[in-house]
Design a protein around this motif. Sequence first.
Motif, PDB file in Angstrom:
ATOM      1  N   ALA A 259       0.876  -1.168   0.000  1.00  0.00           N
ATOM      2  CA  ALA A 259       0.000   0.000   0.000  1.00  0.00           C
ATOM      3  C   ALA A 259       0.914   1.219   0.000  1.00  0.00           C
ATOM      4  CB  ALA A 259      -0.906  -0.004   1.227  1.00  0.00           C
ATOM      5  N   ILE A 260       0.972   1.914  -1.137  1.00  0.00           N
ATOM      6  CA  ILE A 260       1.951   2.982  -1.348  1.00  0.00           C
ATOM      7  C   ILE A 260       1.271   4.342  -1.311  1.00  0.00           C
ATOM      8  CG2 ILE A 260       3.693   3.882  -2.929  1.00  0.00           C
ATOM      9  CD1 ILE A 260       3.914   1.014  -4.071  1.00  0.00           C
ATOM     10  N   ASP A 261       1.739   5.211  -0.433  1.00  0.00           N
ATOM     11  CA  ASP A 261       1.207   6.558  -0.305  1.00  0.00           C
ATOM     12  C   ASP A 261       1.603   7.357  -1.553  1.00  0.00           C
ATOM     13  OD1 ASP A 261       1.004   9.383   0.348  1.00  0.00           O
ATOM     14  OD2 ASP A 261       0.828   8.803   2.444  1.00  0.00           O
ATOM     15  N   THR A 262       0.611   7.843  -2.316  1.00  0.00           N
ATOM     16  CA  THR A 262       0.929   8.518  -3.575  1.00  0.00           C
ATOM     17  C   THR A 262       1.426   9.944  -3.361  1.00  0.00           C
ATOM     18  OG1 THR A 262      -1.394   9.180  -3.838  1.00  0.00           O
ATOM     19  CG2 THR A 262      -0.690   7.139  -4.921  1.00  0.00           C
ATOM     20  N   ALA A 263       1.396  10.428  -2.135  1.00  0.00           N
ATOM     21  CA  ALA A 263       1.960  11.754  -1.856  1.00  0.00           C
ATOM     22  C   ALA A 263       3.434  11.668  -1.476  1.00  0.00           C
ATOM     23  CB  ALA A 263       1.171  12.436  -0.746  1.00  0.00           C
ATOM     24  N   THR A 264       3.805  10.590  -0.770  1.00  0.00           N
ATOM     25  CA  THR A 264       5.170  10.490  -0.236  1.00  0.00           C
ATOM     26  C   THR A 264       5.960   9.315  -0.781  1.00  0.00           C
ATOM     27  OG1 THR A 264       4.521   9.081   1.631  1.00  0.00           O
ATOM     28  CG2 THR A 264       4.310  11.479   1.922  1.00  0.00           C
ATOM     29  N   GLY A 265       5.268   8.299  -1.329  1.00  0.00           N
ATOM     30  CA  GLY A 265       5.951   7.082  -1.745  1.00  0.00           C
ATOM     31  C   GLY A 265       6.181   6.110  -0.608  1.00  0.00           C
ATOM     32  N   GLY A 266       5.675   6.431   0.578  1.00  0.00           N
ATOM     33  CA  GLY A 266       5.811   5.530   1.725  1.00  0.00           C
ATOM     34  C   GLY A 266       5.073   4.223   1.492  1.00  0.00           C
ATOM     35  N   VAL A 267       5.625   3.126   2.001  1.00  0.00           N
ATOM     36  CA  VAL A 267       5.104   1.787   1.713  1.00  0.00           C
ATOM     37  C   VAL A 267       4.701   1.068   3.000  1.00  0.00           C
ATOM     38  CG1 VAL A 267       5.595  -0.458   0.663  1.00  0.00           C
ATOM     39  CG2 VAL A 267       6.586   1.624  -0.324  1.00  0.00           C
ATOM     40  N   ARG A 268       3.498   0.485   2.980  1.00  0.00           N
ATOM     41  CA  ARG A 268       3.081  -0.463   4.017  1.00  0.00           C
ATOM     42  C   ARG A 268       2.926  -1.831   3.367  1.00  0.00           C
ATOM     43  NH1 ARG A 268      -1.498   1.913   7.994  1.00  0.00           N
ATOM     44  NH2 ARG A 268      -0.997  -0.091   8.981  1.00  0.00           N
ATOM     45  N   LYS A 269       3.357  -2.875   4.074  1.00  0.00           N
ATOM     46  CA  LYS A 269       3.328  -4.229   3.521  1.00  0.00           C
ATOM     47  C   LYS A 269       2.324  -5.088   4.284  1.00  0.00           C
ATOM     48  CE  LYS A 269       8.219  -4.118   2.143  1.00  0.00           C
ATOM     49  NZ  LYS A 269       9.527  -4.823   2.209  1.00  0.00           N
ATOM     50  N   ILE A 270       1.588  -5.909   3.516  1.00  0.00           N
ATOM     51  CA  ILE A 270       0.596  -6.821   4.098  1.00  0.00           C
ATOM     52  C   ILE A 270       0.840  -8.204   3.512  1.00  0.00           C
ATOM     53  CG2 ILE A 270      -1.866  -7.301   4.373  1.00  0.00           C
ATOM     54  CD1 ILE A 270      -2.287  -4.263   3.653  1.00  0.00           C
ATOM     55  N   ARG A 271       1.059  -9.194   4.370  1.00  0.00           N
ATOM     56  CA  ARG A 271       1.325 -10.546   3.874  1.00  0.00           C
ATOM     57  C   ARG A 271       0.016 -11.190   3.412  1.00  0.00           C
ATOM     58  NH1 ARG A 271       5.319 -13.731   3.349  1.00  0.00           N
ATOM     59  NH2 ARG A 271       6.705 -12.290   4.470  1.00  0.00           N
ATOM     60  N   VAL A 272       0.097 -11.854   2.241  1.00  0.00           N
ATOM     61  CA  VAL A 272      -1.081 -12.517   1.683  1.00  0.00           C
ATOM     62  C   VAL A 272      -0.717 -13.955   1.324  1.00  0.00           C
ATOM     63  CG1 VAL A 272      -2.231 -10.415   0.885  1.00  0.00           C
ATOM     64  CG2 VAL A 272      -0.505 -11.487  -0.577  1.00  0.00           C
ATOM     65  N   GLY A 273      -1.388 -14.531   0.307  1.00  0.00           N
ATOM     66  CA  GLY A 273      -1.099 -15.904  -0.092  1.00  0.00           C
ATOM     67  C   GLY A 273       0.153 -15.991  -0.949  1.00  0.00           C
ATOM     68  N   THR A 274       0.308 -17.124  -1.619  1.00  0.00           N
ATOM     69  CA  THR A 274       1.537 -17.393  -2.359  1.00  0.00           C
ATOM     70  C   THR A 274       1.442 -16.905  -3.804  1.00  0.00           C
ATOM     71  OG1 THR A 274       1.776 -19.393  -1.008  1.00  0.00           O
ATOM     72  CG2 THR A 274       3.212 -19.181  -2.910  1.00  0.00           C
ATOM     73  N   GLU A 275       2.368 -16.055  -4.175  1.00  0.00           N
ATOM     74  CA  GLU A 275       2.503 -15.464  -5.498  1.00  0.00           C
ATOM     75  C   GLU A 275       1.278 -14.637  -5.904  1.00  0.00           C
ATOM     76  OE1 GLU A 275       3.610 -16.556 -10.075  1.00  0.00           O
ATOM     77  OE2 GLU A 275       4.103 -18.078  -8.568  1.00  0.00           O
ATOM     78  N   PRO A 276       1.030 -13.554  -5.201  1.00  0.00           N
ATOM     79  CA  PRO A 276      -0.083 -12.671  -5.566  1.00  0.00           C
ATOM     80  C   PRO A 276       0.165 -12.013  -6.920  1.00  0.00           C
ATOM     81  CG  PRO A 276       1.331 -11.603  -3.954  1.00  0.00           C
ATOM     82  CD  PRO A 276       1.816 -13.022  -4.071  1.00  0.00           C
ATOM     83  N   HIS A 277      -0.921 -11.814  -7.684  1.00  0.00           N
ATOM     84  CA  HIS A 277      -0.757 -11.284  -9.037  1.00  0.00           C
ATOM     85  C   HIS A 277      -1.671 -10.067  -9.226  1.00  0.00           C
ATOM     86  CE1 HIS A 277      -0.401 -12.275 -13.638  1.00  0.00           C
ATOM     87  NE2 HIS A 277       0.253 -11.192 -13.288  1.00  0.00           N
ATOM     88  N   GLY A 278      -2.654 -10.151 -10.152  1.00  0.00           N
ATOM     89  CA  GLY A 278      -3.407  -8.967 -10.568  1.00  0.00           C
ATOM     90  C   GLY A 278      -4.530  -8.588  -9.624  1.00  0.00           C
ATOM     91  N   LEU A 279      -4.176  -7.900  -8.538  1.00  0.00           N
ATOM     92  CA  LEU A 279      -5.202  -7.504  -7.561  1.00  0.00           C
ATOM     93  C   LEU A 279      -6.044  -6.353  -8.078  1.00  0.00           C
ATOM     94  CD1 LEU A 279      -4.549  -4.598  -5.938  1.00  0.00           C
ATOM     95  CD2 LEU A 279      -2.763  -5.990  -4.908  1.00  0.00           C
ATOM     96  N   THR A 280      -7.256  -6.248  -7.557  1.00  0.00           N
ATOM     97  CA  THR A 280      -8.071  -5.079  -7.862  1.00  0.00           C
ATOM     98  C   THR A 280      -8.513  -4.390  -6.583  1.00  0.00           C
ATOM     99  OG1 THR A 280      -9.773  -4.234  -9.372  1.00  0.00           O
ATOM    100  CG2 THR A 280     -10.437  -6.021  -7.919  1.00  0.00           C
ATOM    101  N   VAL A 281      -8.724  -3.097  -6.699  1.00  0.00           N
ATOM    102  CA  VAL A 281      -9.199  -2.245  -5.616  1.00  0.00           C
ATOM    103  C   VAL A 281     -10.686  -2.003  -5.858  1.00  0.00           C
ATOM    104  CG1 VAL A 281      -8.984   0.043  -4.563  1.00  0.00           C
ATOM    105  CG2 VAL A 281      -6.958  -1.102  -5.490  1.00  0.00           C
ATOM    106  N   TRP A 282     -11.488  -2.118  -4.823  1.00  0.00           N
ATOM    107  CA  TRP A 282     -12.920  -1.871  -4.999  1.00  0.00           C
ATOM    108  C   TRP A 282     -13.496  -1.177  -3.777  1.00  0.00           C
ATOM    109  CZ3 TRP A 282     -14.573  -1.907  -9.628  1.00  0.00           C
ATOM    110  CH2 TRP A 282     -15.937  -1.745  -9.877  1.00  0.00           C
ATOM    111  N   PRO A 283     -14.399  -0.196  -3.994  1.00  0.00           N
ATOM    112  CA  PRO A 283     -14.897   0.282  -5.285  1.00  0.00           C
ATOM    113  C   PRO A 283     -13.933   1.234  -5.972  1.00  0.00           C
ATOM    114  CG  PRO A 283     -15.949   1.492  -3.516  1.00  0.00           C
ATOM    115  CD  PRO A 283     -15.095   0.438  -2.852  1.00  0.00           C
ATOM    116  N   GLN A 284     -14.210   1.501  -7.246  1.00  0.00           N
ATOM    117  CA  GLN A 284     -13.443   2.463  -8.032  1.00  0.00           C
ATOM    118  C   GLN A 284     -14.404   3.430  -8.717  1.00  0.00           C
ATOM    119  OE1 GLN A 284     -10.317   1.113 -10.728  1.00  0.00           O
ATOM    120  NE2 GLN A 284     -10.145  -0.825  -9.624  1.00  0.00           N
ATOM    121  N   PRO A 285     -13.978   4.673  -8.955  1.00  0.00           N
ATOM    122  CA  PRO A 285     -14.812   5.603  -9.717  1.00  0.00           C
ATOM    123  C   PRO A 285     -14.806   5.261 -11.196  1.00  0.00           C
ATOM    124  CG  PRO A 285     -12.751   6.649  -9.094  1.00  0.00           C
ATOM    125  CD  PRO A 285     -12.758   5.302  -8.442  1.00  0.00           C
ATOM    126  N   GLY A 286     -15.867   5.628 -11.882  1.00  0.00           N
ATOM    127  CA  GLY A 286     -15.959   5.380 -13.313  1.00  0.00           C
ATOM    128  C   GLY A 286     -17.350   4.929 -13.700  1.00  0.00           C
TER     129      GLY A 286
END
Length: 382
Positions: free
Chosen positions: A344-371
């Motif tokens: 999870a990367i702060d788009t103002a500073t570039g700061g990073v938070r890490k969250i452990r998930v399953g094995t070999e995560p790939h194309g995640l999506t964020v929801w909801p999204q505008p559009g």
Amino acid sequence: MKPRALLLLLATLAAGIAAAQPARQIETVPGMPPVVDPANLYGETAAGKVRPEVAADLPRIYVPNRRSNDVSVIDPATMQVVDRFKVGIHPQHVVPSWDLRTLWVTNNAEGRTDGTLTPIDPRTGKPGNPVDVDDPYNMYFTPDGRFAVVVAEAHKRLDFRDPHTMALQSSLAVPECAGINHADFSIDGRYAIFTCEFAGRLAKVDFVERKVLGYLRLSKGGMPQDVRISPDGAVFFVADMRAGGVFVIDGDKFTEIGFIATGVGAHGLYPSRDATKLYVANRGSNQVYAAPGGKGSVSVIDFATRKVEATWPIPGGGSPDMGNVSADGRTLWLSGRFDDMVYAIDTATGGVRKIRVGTEPHGLTVWPQPGRYSLGHTGNLR
């Protein structure tokens, strides 16, 4: 008349003529929603433009884990994994449907014949019954919403399916596009440019006539990945994992017109919510599979100047891959492909938070999204 007065008069006349000119109109394919602002086709995906029925959905990050064959679900408010459920074999991407009411997990079962699509209800965050689909590595939707387009990578083929039942309607062979995987559509919806990962080239597909218009070999003979069109629709940006940067392509002429060096393993591309920046996920390796702890980073390209204005390294190393930007634009969410993490990367500073998930995560999506509607992938909304 004095020179200064003459200049002022000429400037006033020019402004009047410009104001009298009608705004540029985009003639879209039938059934495609109109382009509201031709200068910014991402204008309807700005922060604050989430449709009311979508805003009522659960705020979640859905992470397909390719090797553990499941989806991790993150609550962005707590930065914690709050659910995890099994899906099909080798889940690759979580794809919002054209109407934004279903999230589809593409389980392509590499080297097998039992591929599936798993629907997720974004209202509840729970999966439904899987649908048998041949080799769904990725998925897009025609701009008019009439068809889902399953990218059958192993078969070098695009399968046009019913967007709700996923029943096969027709197929289009793209024989010279080994590793066909990612794409984006022209501003008018008439064609799309696909990447051919294992052929070092691009394919241009006419979605009106349903035919391949041609192929373009990239100058560095690389390994092209994600594709995104510029806000004004003038050019396409193509991330290349082997070239370590982003090619600039004139889509109409189908020619390479530039290259922007970013970092090793340039992979995913995501526009900022204000459509001024393009975030480039540099995976830290130019190999399909790599060790954890690589020199992964995110580069920030200014759309106007086409120059890198910042680079954010992943602290301690990492492998940023695919994802999307939060609805408010404040967080860039990316999978850490070889590190079993989500960033999870702060788009103002570039700061990073890490969250452990399953094995070999790939194309995640964020929801909801505008559009207003989704063209597929991990949320190519317009």
